[in-house]
Design a protein around this motif. Structure first.
Motif, PDB file in Angstrom:
ATOM      1  N   UNK B 383     -17.335  33.685 -15.942  1.00  0.00           N
ATOM      2  CA  UNK B 383     -17.101  33.609 -17.380  1.00  0.00           C
ATOM      3  C   UNK B 383     -15.667  34.010 -17.727  1.00  0.00           C
ATOM      4  N   UNK B 384     -15.011  34.738 -16.814  1.00  0.00           N
ATOM      5  CA  UNK B 384     -13.627  35.145 -17.081  1.00  0.00           C
ATOM      6  C   UNK B 384     -12.685  33.945 -17.193  1.00  0.00           C
ATOM      7  N   UNK B 385     -12.860  32.949 -16.330  1.00  0.00           N
ATOM      8  CA  UNK B 385     -11.876  31.864 -16.325  1.00  0.00           C
ATOM      9  C   UNK B 385     -12.456  30.490 -16.715  1.00  0.00           C
ATOM     10  N   UNK B 386     -13.627  30.491 -17.367  1.00  0.00           N
ATOM     11  CA  UNK B 386     -14.242  29.222 -17.761  1.00  0.00           C
ATOM     12  C   UNK B 386     -13.338  28.413 -18.684  1.00  0.00           C
ATOM     13  N   UNK B 387     -12.800  29.068 -19.713  1.00  0.00           N
ATOM     14  CA  UNK B 387     -11.988  28.310 -20.673  1.00  0.00           C
ATOM     15  C   UNK B 387     -10.724  27.771 -20.034  1.00  0.00           C
ATOM     16  N   UNK B 388     -10.152  28.587 -19.136  1.00  0.00           N
ATOM     17  CA  UNK B 388      -8.962  28.108 -18.440  1.00  0.00           C
ATOM     18  C   UNK B 388      -9.299  26.872 -17.604  1.00  0.00           C
ATOM     19  N   UNK B 389     -10.469  26.931 -16.938  1.00  0.00           N
ATOM     20  CA  UNK B 389     -10.875  25.802 -16.089  1.00  0.00           C
ATOM     21  C   UNK B 389     -11.146  24.554 -16.927  1.00  0.00           C
ATOM     22  N   UNK B 390     -11.755  24.727 -18.096  1.00  0.00           N
ATOM     23  CA  UNK B 390     -12.009  23.577 -18.966  1.00  0.00           C
ATOM     24  C   UNK B 390     -10.681  22.955 -19.407  1.00  0.00           C
ATOM     25  N   UNK B 391      -9.742  23.809 -19.795  1.00  0.00           N
ATOM     26  CA  UNK B 391      -8.425  23.307 -20.191  1.00  0.00           C
ATOM     27  C   UNK B 391      -7.778  22.526 -19.051  1.00  0.00           C
ATOM     28  N   UNK B 392      -7.916  23.067 -17.838  1.00  0.00           N
ATOM     29  CA  UNK B 392      -7.353  22.423 -16.663  1.00  0.00           C
ATOM     30  C   UNK B 392      -7.957  21.034 -16.460  1.00  0.00           C
ATOM     31  N   UNK B 393      -9.289  20.938 -16.554  1.00  0.00           N
ATOM     32  CA  UNK B 393      -9.954  19.656 -16.327  1.00  0.00           C
ATOM     33  C   UNK B 393      -9.574  18.638 -17.405  1.00  0.00           C
ATOM     34  N   UNK B 394      -9.452  19.094 -18.653  1.00  0.00           N
ATOM     35  CA  UNK B 394      -9.098  18.149 -19.716  1.00  0.00           C
ATOM     36  C   UNK B 394      -7.656  17.661 -19.547  1.00  0.00           C
ATOM     37  N   UNK B 395      -6.793  18.545 -19.067  1.00  0.00           N
ATOM     38  CA  UNK B 395      -5.418  18.121 -18.793  1.00  0.00           C
ATOM     39  C   UNK B 395      -5.404  17.048 -17.705  1.00  0.00           C
ATOM     40  N   UNK B 396      -6.155  17.317 -16.633  1.00  0.00           N
ATOM     41  CA  UNK B 396      -6.216  16.340 -15.531  1.00  0.00           C
ATOM     42  C   UNK B 396      -6.811  15.024 -16.026  1.00  0.00           C
ATOM     43  N   UNK B 397      -7.878  15.129 -16.832  1.00  0.00           N
ATOM     44  CA  UNK B 397      -8.545  13.926 -17.329  1.00  0.00           C
ATOM     45  C   UNK B 397      -7.593  13.117 -18.213  1.00  0.00           C
ATOM     46  N   UNK B 442     -18.588  20.909 -18.317  1.00  0.00           N
ATOM     47  CA  UNK B 442     -19.481  21.580 -19.279  1.00  0.00           C
ATOM     48  C   UNK B 442     -20.934  21.549 -18.814  1.00  0.00           C
ATOM     49  N   UNK B 443     -21.371  20.437 -18.234  1.00  0.00           N
ATOM     50  CA  UNK B 443     -22.775  20.337 -17.816  1.00  0.00           C
ATOM     51  C   UNK B 443     -23.124  21.382 -16.747  1.00  0.00           C
ATOM     52  N   UNK B 444     -22.385  21.448 -15.616  1.00  0.00           N
ATOM     53  CA  UNK B 444     -22.779  22.448 -14.616  1.00  0.00           C
ATOM     54  C   UNK B 444     -22.617  23.883 -15.099  1.00  0.00           C
ATOM     55  N   UNK B 445     -21.567  24.164 -15.886  1.00  0.00           N
ATOM     56  CA  UNK B 445     -21.388  25.536 -16.374  1.00  0.00           C
ATOM     57  C   UNK B 445     -22.558  25.924 -17.285  1.00  0.00           C
ATOM     58  N   UNK B 446     -22.974  24.987 -18.158  1.00  0.00           N
ATOM     59  CA  UNK B 446     -24.100  25.282 -19.055  1.00  0.00           C
ATOM     60  C   UNK B 446     -25.385  25.487 -18.261  1.00  0.00           C
ATOM     61  N   UNK B 447     -25.630  24.614 -17.281  1.00  0.00           N
ATOM     62  CA  UNK B 447     -26.852  24.763 -16.472  1.00  0.00           C
ATOM     63  C   UNK B 447     -26.857  26.098 -15.736  1.00  0.00           C
ATOM     64  N   UNK B 448     -25.708  26.477 -15.201  1.00  0.00           N
ATOM     65  CA  UNK B 448     -25.610  27.766 -14.496  1.00  0.00           C
ATOM     66  C   UNK B 448     -25.960  28.922 -15.437  1.00  0.00           C
ATOM     67  N   UNK B 449     -25.453  28.860 -16.671  1.00  0.00           N
ATOM     68  CA  UNK B 449     -25.777  29.913 -17.654  1.00  0.00           C
ATOM     69  C   UNK B 449     -27.281  29.960 -17.930  1.00  0.00           C
ATOM     70  N   UNK B 450     -27.913  28.760 -17.921  1.00  0.00           N
ATOM     71  CA  UNK B 450     -29.353  28.679 -18.171  1.00  0.00           C
ATOM     72  C   UNK B 450     -30.149  28.965 -16.898  1.00  0.00           C
ATOM     73  N   UNK B 451     -29.435  29.353 -15.839  1.00  0.00           N
ATOM     74  CA  UNK B 451     -30.045  29.685 -14.544  1.00  0.00           C
ATOM     75  C   UNK B 451     -30.784  28.502 -13.914  1.00  0.00           C
ATOM     76  N   UNK B 452     -30.237  27.291 -14.137  1.00  0.00           N
ATOM     77  CA  UNK B 452     -30.719  26.097 -13.440  1.00  0.00           C
ATOM     78  C   UNK B 452     -29.649  25.773 -12.393  1.00  0.00           C
ATOM     79  N   UNK B 453     -30.054  25.403 -11.176  1.00  0.00           N
ATOM     80  CA  UNK B 453     -29.064  25.120 -10.138  1.00  0.00           C
ATOM     81  C   UNK B 453     -28.221  23.915 -10.546  1.00  0.00           C
ATOM     82  N   UNK B 454     -26.914  24.130 -10.795  1.00  0.00           N
ATOM     83  CA  UNK B 454     -26.100  23.026 -11.306  1.00  0.00           C
ATOM     84  C   UNK B 454     -25.978  21.876 -10.313  1.00  0.00           C
ATOM     85  N   UNK B 455     -26.121  22.157  -9.005  1.00  0.00           N
ATOM     86  CA  UNK B 455     -25.983  21.074  -8.030  1.00  0.00           C
ATOM     87  C   UNK B 455     -27.160  20.111  -8.119  1.00  0.00           C
ATOM     88  N   UNK B 456     -28.321  20.613  -8.525  1.00  0.00           N
ATOM     89  CA  UNK B 456     -29.512  19.764  -8.537  1.00  0.00           C
ATOM     90  C   UNK B 456     -29.517  18.796  -9.721  1.00  0.00           C
TER      91      UNK B 456
END
Lengths: 484, 484
Positions: B383-397, B442-456
């Motif tokens: 949770x410390x670097x989630x926003x930074x990672x989102x910013x990074x992905x949107x820049x790349x996208x 956003x999808x895997x991070x949200x699933x992880x917060x909901x304690x659902x395995x994001x890989x599945x």
């Protein structure tokens, strides 16, 4: 007993301190319940860094375990890493350095002057020191090496002479080797003597290598075997002659597979002449195993290194390369659709349904591909069982193809009241599932035989196959049957 | 020195034999250059099995390393595994059993009578015995347990009382624990005494746990520290108080992360009261690390276990479930196309180009998804670097979206002589790349917060997003701009 006291003093200096941190690191003020650093804690460090309050930063970081110090460097932004390194340079131990992500280590090292890097490198074991230095640009590397003691410099230069990701680069040059024909008692006395010289023994070691006069390994002793054996027994009666030797040129992937296959804790590395030149220990190999196993998903998706700490320009370049290659295959698939433009203009429903056929084929192909790549990487799929595996995948593809054909074919026939359309999409679905199963296993197996990493290049070919065949079989059958 | 000779005899029995196999296992008559069993060798074993020549089979298998015996079981077909097990039952050591793939172990065990399984289980350490027995059906399990010594049975029943994939199930119950306030000399004497009883000490151990009178760990000693310390020094002066304790309820994924983070060789497992109840060693954990890291690619593709030894019906069911779910999302995407049937009928070129937009979005989304899932699994993304990672992905996208838009938009404008069509597909490409980047993180991070395995579960949502948005943005813009 003056001499004994002296030894004790020196021993204590070398051995881990007693006291230290509480046993229970989990769920305290710094860690969350999954043993990760809390955001609030990281924010306090960043705030102190921004205030330029170095002593506050030091006080916050000092109680952390080295692995958490490494995590902290990863969690603060790139812009804060050099300031953090300056504030806590005293705490940058071997364990911190070896736990750091490669890119983060670069950010940190760039901020430090050559003499400071050299100072850190000198307290590290060779393998960690090499990690620290190998990514510096040649000028900085030379500057750091020039600041080091000749002996340490020679060891690092020797490691750098081997290619990246080989045993020669990754091994520790510190190990314990003893001649044959000594007793367990002689060995224990030797170790106690050596312990008085802090540089004589590696910090940790898990086996004793027994070597012949030419320094070739002839056997190995786990420390637990030595501890339970009376002093007068000869080492050759305790040691195991059968041991796994790692060639100095072995690739890290090969090393990781050996450690897994034989359940090794450490292993001897030998040069071309069979002489013992280093050892690899499992704590380093664990990182390699995790990296090698985890990279499949990243490579299959074309995400390159897939490291969230990678400089953004490198990431853009890696991903864009892959996307442009896939753009080529997408255009190839589109050109197949282009052959049927007239049919689509007459019967636009074909355009609505065609992505289902290609998409489902793509999904099935990705499943087979992921399984095949993993089985190849773990040596479970070899030339012995390739044909059995191909048969297995085609059986699965047939079963799933028929099931999906019934679902989508039946659904289409009912919803659009058009049984012929249902039959066409169902048949196309079976054809495309078989294409997916065949391509999903044949492509990676062929690439592996050609010594191309199947995880890197397979997906493009498999997706092309399922896209092209999906569109072609569906639209082609539609035209053949006179649907459009 | 009669008593000493007796100890030697017993020690020798317990210690690994000398002699044995040659050092260099690679590239001999049984192995290929990558240390895998040669197809010819496996064929010879299968031929001997089919001839019913058990002694020939035994002679062929006997010289193999246990890890290769395990590989051999995996490489022969299912139908040959039970006959092989009968022919070489003497050679089914602990190392063979622990190296076997789960499904292959089941095939093998099914063929053996309960007393034979019990006999093998009794020579294993608890953790390996549990692996052998846990997958048997309850009736067979009871039959095997009934054949075992009460003490071994109790240990296995205790292990089975913990959920699968927790430390309690996976730990070894054999370890070395000693009280505080003894000296290094006392410890060495104790180990030499215990060594005369083959069951008293674990086969291998890498650290000594120091416990208080309530059996709670107070410190740990690496064997190398003991070996280099004079006899009269107290253990509390050598031991490290700060150690990683694994709760008996910890999940294997958590255990694997601890071993990686702290570079552990072994670690104490403690119960709810903090008492030492077992240990985990790194040779078992490497299998977990490799499995956990490697399963991302399999889970993301919906290939389930992804094990080529899994019974085929289980594989079909796992993969078909995933394909049917994806069929739902494909139909949703198709219904978006259905909204634009009229436009497509008027201008069929739209149908030719639309898969490019959705497909490229899918590729970009999969890249971001693979990186995010890996970063979550390795605790690099918190949770410390989630926003930074989102910013990074949107820049790349954004960067990749613009690059692809120029390529495909420019190409389309030129090839079809239609600048408006080029502008539409380029704009849709940018929109869909941003959708892919956003959903991919956003999808895997949200699933992880909901304690659902994001890989599945992530891939379905991400693909749906990129398919729907790809078709909608491209066809919608085409209609809006009056192209069709």
């Amino acid at each position: 007993m003056a001499s004994d006291d002296l030894i004790d003093e020196e021993l204590r200096r070398d051995l881990p301190e007693e006291g230290g941190k509480p046993d229970d690191r989990v769920d305290d003020e710094r860690h969350d319940e999954e043993n990760r650093l809390k955001p609030e804690f990281v924010r306090r460090v960043v705030a102190a860094l921004e205030d330029g309050d170095k002593s506050e930063v030091y006080d916050l970081v000092e109680p952390l375990h080295p692995a958490d110090v490494a995590d902290l460097f990863e969690l603060v932004g790139r812009e804060d890493r050099s300031a953090l390194a300056e504030a806590v340079s005293d705490l940058l131990s071997s364990e911190v350095i070896s736990e750091l992500n490669d890119y983060v280590r670069e950010d940190m090292i760039d901020a430090l002057p050559a003499y400071a890097v050299a100072e850190i490198a000198e307290q590290l074991e060779t393998d960690d020191a090499v990690q620290l230095i190998e990514d510096l640009d040649p000028r900085d590397q030379a500057a750091v090496l020039a600041e080091m003691e000749p002996e340490d410099r020679a060891a690092i230069e020797s490691a750098l002479s081997y290619p990246e990701e080989t045993a020669g680069r990754l091994m520790q040059r510190e190990f314990v080797a003893v001649p044959e024909h000594i007793t367990v008692g002689d060995l224990i006395d030797f170790l106690r003597d050596e312990a008085s010289d802090p540089d004589a023994l590696p910090t940790d070691f898990f086996e004793i290598f027994v070597v012949d006069p030419a320094h070739r390994p002839v056997g190995t002793c786990q420390l637990s075997w030595i501890l339970r054996t009376p002093r007068h027994i000869g080492l050759t009666d305790v040691m195991k002659r059968d041991q796994t030797l790692i060639p100095v040129t072995a690739d890290q992937e090969e090393v990781a597979l050996m450690f897994q296959k034989y359940g090794l804790i450490s292993a001897a590395v030998v040069d071309e002449a069979g002489r013992l030149v280093g050892q690899m220990t499992v704590d380093d190999v664990v990182h390699i195993i995790s990296e090698e196993a985890g990279e499949d998903a990243l490579l299959l998706s074309g995400a390159g290194d897939g490291d969230i700490n990678e400089p953004i320009l490198l990431t853009v370049r890696a991903r864009l390369t892959w996307l442009v290659i896939n753009l080529g295959t997408a255009m190839l698939a589109a050109s197949v659709v282009g052959m049927f433009q007239d049919a689509i203009a007459k019967f636009a429903l074909l355009a609505v349904l065609m992505p289902i056929v290609s998409g489902m084929g793509g999904n099935a192909g990705t499943q087979t591909l992921a399984v095949t790549v993993r089985a190849l990487a773990t040596n479970q799929l070899t030339s012995t069982n390739t044909w059995r595996a191909i048969g297995r995948e085609l059986t699965i593809a047939s079963a799933n193809g028929v099931a999906l054909a019934i679902l989508i074919g039946g659904g289409t026939a009912l919803v659009f009241g058009n049984p012929l359309l249902g039959a066409v999409i169902g048949t196309a679905m079976i054809i495309n599932n078989l294409t997916a199963g065949m391509a999903g296993i044949a492509v990676p197996v062929t690439l592996e035989r050609l010594r191309v990493d199947p995880a890197v290049s397979s997906a493009v070919f498999v997706t092309t196959a399922t896209d092209v065949m999906g569109f072609f079989s569906f639209l082609g059958l539609a035209v053949l049957t006179g649907l459009a």
